[in-house]
Design a protein around this motif. Sequence first.
Motif, PDB file in Angstrom:
ATOM      1  N   ARG A   1     112.343  98.394 -32.017  1.00  0.00           N
ATOM      2  CA  ARG A   1     113.613  99.102 -32.178  1.00  0.00           C
ATOM      3  C   ARG A   1     113.795  99.996 -30.955  1.00  0.00           C
ATOM      4  O   ARG A   1     112.867 100.719 -30.569  1.00  0.00           O
ATOM      5  CB  ARG A   1     113.633  99.979 -33.434  1.00  0.00           C
ATOM      6  CG  ARG A   1     113.560  99.204 -34.700  1.00  0.00           C
ATOM      7  CD  ARG A   1     114.922  98.715 -35.125  1.00  0.00           C
ATOM      8  NE  ARG A   1     114.796  97.859 -36.294  1.00  0.00           N
ATOM      9  CZ  ARG A   1     115.448  96.729 -36.440  1.00  0.00           C
ATOM     10  NH1 ARG A   1     116.262  96.310 -35.518  1.00  0.00           N
ATOM     11  NH2 ARG A   1     115.300  96.003 -37.513  1.00  0.00           N
ATOM     12  N   ARG A   2     114.992  99.932 -30.382  1.00  0.00           N
ATOM     13  CA  ARG A   2     115.250 100.765 -29.211  1.00  0.00           C
ATOM     14  C   ARG A   2     115.172 102.236 -29.568  1.00  0.00           C
ATOM     15  O   ARG A   2     115.695 102.661 -30.594  1.00  0.00           O
ATOM     16  CB  ARG A   2     116.601 100.444 -28.588  1.00  0.00           C
ATOM     17  CG  ARG A   2     116.812 101.217 -27.294  1.00  0.00           C
ATOM     18  CD  ARG A   2     117.966 100.734 -26.469  1.00  0.00           C
ATOM     19  NE  ARG A   2     117.930  99.338 -26.075  1.00  0.00           N
ATOM     20  CZ  ARG A   2     117.262  98.872 -25.028  1.00  0.00           C
ATOM     21  NH1 ARG A   2     116.528  99.674 -24.289  1.00  0.00           N
ATOM     22  NH2 ARG A   2     117.329  97.585 -24.731  1.00  0.00           N
ATOM     23  N   THR A   3     114.509 103.012 -28.718  1.00  0.00           N
ATOM     24  CA  THR A   3     114.414 104.453 -28.926  1.00  0.00           C
ATOM     25  C   THR A   3     115.771 105.082 -28.622  1.00  0.00           C
ATOM     26  O   THR A   3     116.341 104.828 -27.565  1.00  0.00           O
ATOM     27  CB  THR A   3     113.338 105.050 -28.004  1.00  0.00           C
ATOM     28  OG1 THR A   3     112.099 104.387 -28.264  1.00  0.00           O
ATOM     29  CG2 THR A   3     113.186 106.536 -28.232  1.00  0.00           C
TER      30      THR A   3
ATOM     31  N   THR B   1     119.297  96.278 -29.339  1.00  0.00           N
ATOM     32  CA  THR B   1     118.663  97.300 -30.179  1.00  0.00           C
ATOM     33  C   THR B   1     117.397  96.837 -30.895  1.00  0.00           C
ATOM     34  O   THR B   1     116.698  97.664 -31.488  1.00  0.00           O
ATOM     35  CB  THR B   1     119.653  97.807 -31.248  1.00  0.00           C
ATOM     36  OG1 THR B   1     120.083  96.702 -32.050  1.00  0.00           O
ATOM     37  CG2 THR B   1     120.865  98.474 -30.597  1.00  0.00           C
ATOM     38  N   SER B   2     117.089  95.544 -30.874  1.00  0.00           N
ATOM     39  CA  SER B   2     115.909  95.071 -31.597  1.00  0.00           C
ATOM     40  C   SER B   2     115.348  93.803 -30.959  1.00  0.00           C
ATOM     41  O   SER B   2     116.024  93.121 -30.197  1.00  0.00           O
ATOM     42  CB  SER B   2     116.251  94.791 -33.070  1.00  0.00           C
ATOM     43  OG  SER B   2     117.187  93.750 -33.156  1.00  0.00           O
TER      44      SER B   2
ATOM     45  N   TRP C   1     111.157 101.554 -26.280  1.00  0.00           N
ATOM     46  CA  TRP C   1     111.230 101.043 -27.641  1.00  0.00           C
ATOM     47  C   TRP C   1     110.133 101.662 -28.495  1.00  0.00           C
ATOM     48  O   TRP C   1     109.073 102.012 -27.992  1.00  0.00           O
ATOM     49  CB  TRP C   1     111.030  99.519 -27.643  1.00  0.00           C
ATOM     50  CG  TRP C   1     112.018  98.771 -26.818  1.00  0.00           C
ATOM     51  CD1 TRP C   1     112.041  98.663 -25.450  1.00  0.00           C
ATOM     52  CD2 TRP C   1     113.129  98.018 -27.284  1.00  0.00           C
ATOM     53  NE1 TRP C   1     113.097  97.887 -25.064  1.00  0.00           N
ATOM     54  CE2 TRP C   1     113.785  97.474 -26.161  1.00  0.00           C
ATOM     55  CE3 TRP C   1     113.630  97.743 -28.549  1.00  0.00           C
ATOM     56  CZ2 TRP C   1     114.913  96.682 -26.268  1.00  0.00           C
ATOM     57  CZ3 TRP C   1     114.762  96.952 -28.662  1.00  0.00           C
ATOM     58  CH2 TRP C   1     115.396  96.432 -27.521  1.00  0.00           C
TER      59      TRP C   1
ATOM     60  N   ARG D   1     111.755  90.794 -31.632  1.00  0.00           N
ATOM     61  CA  ARG D   1     110.585  90.395 -32.418  1.00  0.00           C
ATOM     62  C   ARG D   1     109.621  89.619 -31.512  1.00  0.00           C
ATOM     63  O   ARG D   1     110.037  88.786 -30.702  1.00  0.00           O
ATOM     64  CB  ARG D   1     111.020  89.510 -33.588  1.00  0.00           C
ATOM     65  CG  ARG D   1     109.878  88.987 -34.445  1.00  0.00           C
ATOM     66  CD  ARG D   1     110.416  88.059 -35.532  1.00  0.00           C
ATOM     67  NE  ARG D   1     109.392  87.279 -36.162  1.00  0.00           N
ATOM     68  CZ  ARG D   1     108.704  87.646 -37.247  1.00  0.00           C
ATOM     69  NH1 ARG D   1     108.952  88.810 -37.806  1.00  0.00           N
ATOM     70  NH2 ARG D   1     107.791  86.853 -37.768  1.00  0.00           N
TER      71      ARG D   1
END
Length: 194
Positions: free
Chosen positions: A191-193, A166-167, A51, A169
């Motif tokens: 955020r996923r790389t 994909t995300s 990430w 917090r």
Amino acid sequence: MRCFRRGLGAVLLAAAIGISFPGHASQDTPKSAPAADLSGLHAFDALVGTWTAHHRRLKERLTGCTEWEEFGGTFDFRLLMNGHANVDDSVFDMPEGRVHGVGLSAYDARTGQWAIWGLDGRNPAGRLDPPLKGRFAKGVGTFYADDTLRGRPIRVRVIWSNITPTSARWEQAFSPDGGKTWETNWVTGFRRTP
């Protein structure tokens, strides 16, 4: 196959392999073990992978400071022990320089809680942070620990939320009064790389 009687040899063998003999239980009416609580076991699974991280942190904590600093980083996450533990390797590109950190989490199926420890790369031979303990409810993980800041006792709260493929917090807050009031001092968006 030989049968063991409950003599000293049997008790020592049982202790060595993790069997206990409760005071009033017998082979006819063994005490039942509590059911495992696996409800939160897979709560972190969506974090597996690499990430990018965007960090926003208060410059000073529990001083009334309102000035935030922002910096980037990376977060690599993997499962261990068939999902009963996990480890993350974080890089923080802080204003004062690059810092590494490691997080280790373990799931206790007896309580349904996770314990999370952190290791700060600025002092890797120092100490592990006190474990944050808690659980997930409706997709939000809330974890608490007792710690100190500038020699004073504080309560620490970490919240994991919005974990998707994909995300995610992460948010940290400190309380100087045992949890009556909280100051959020660090928020990270992941955020996923690609």
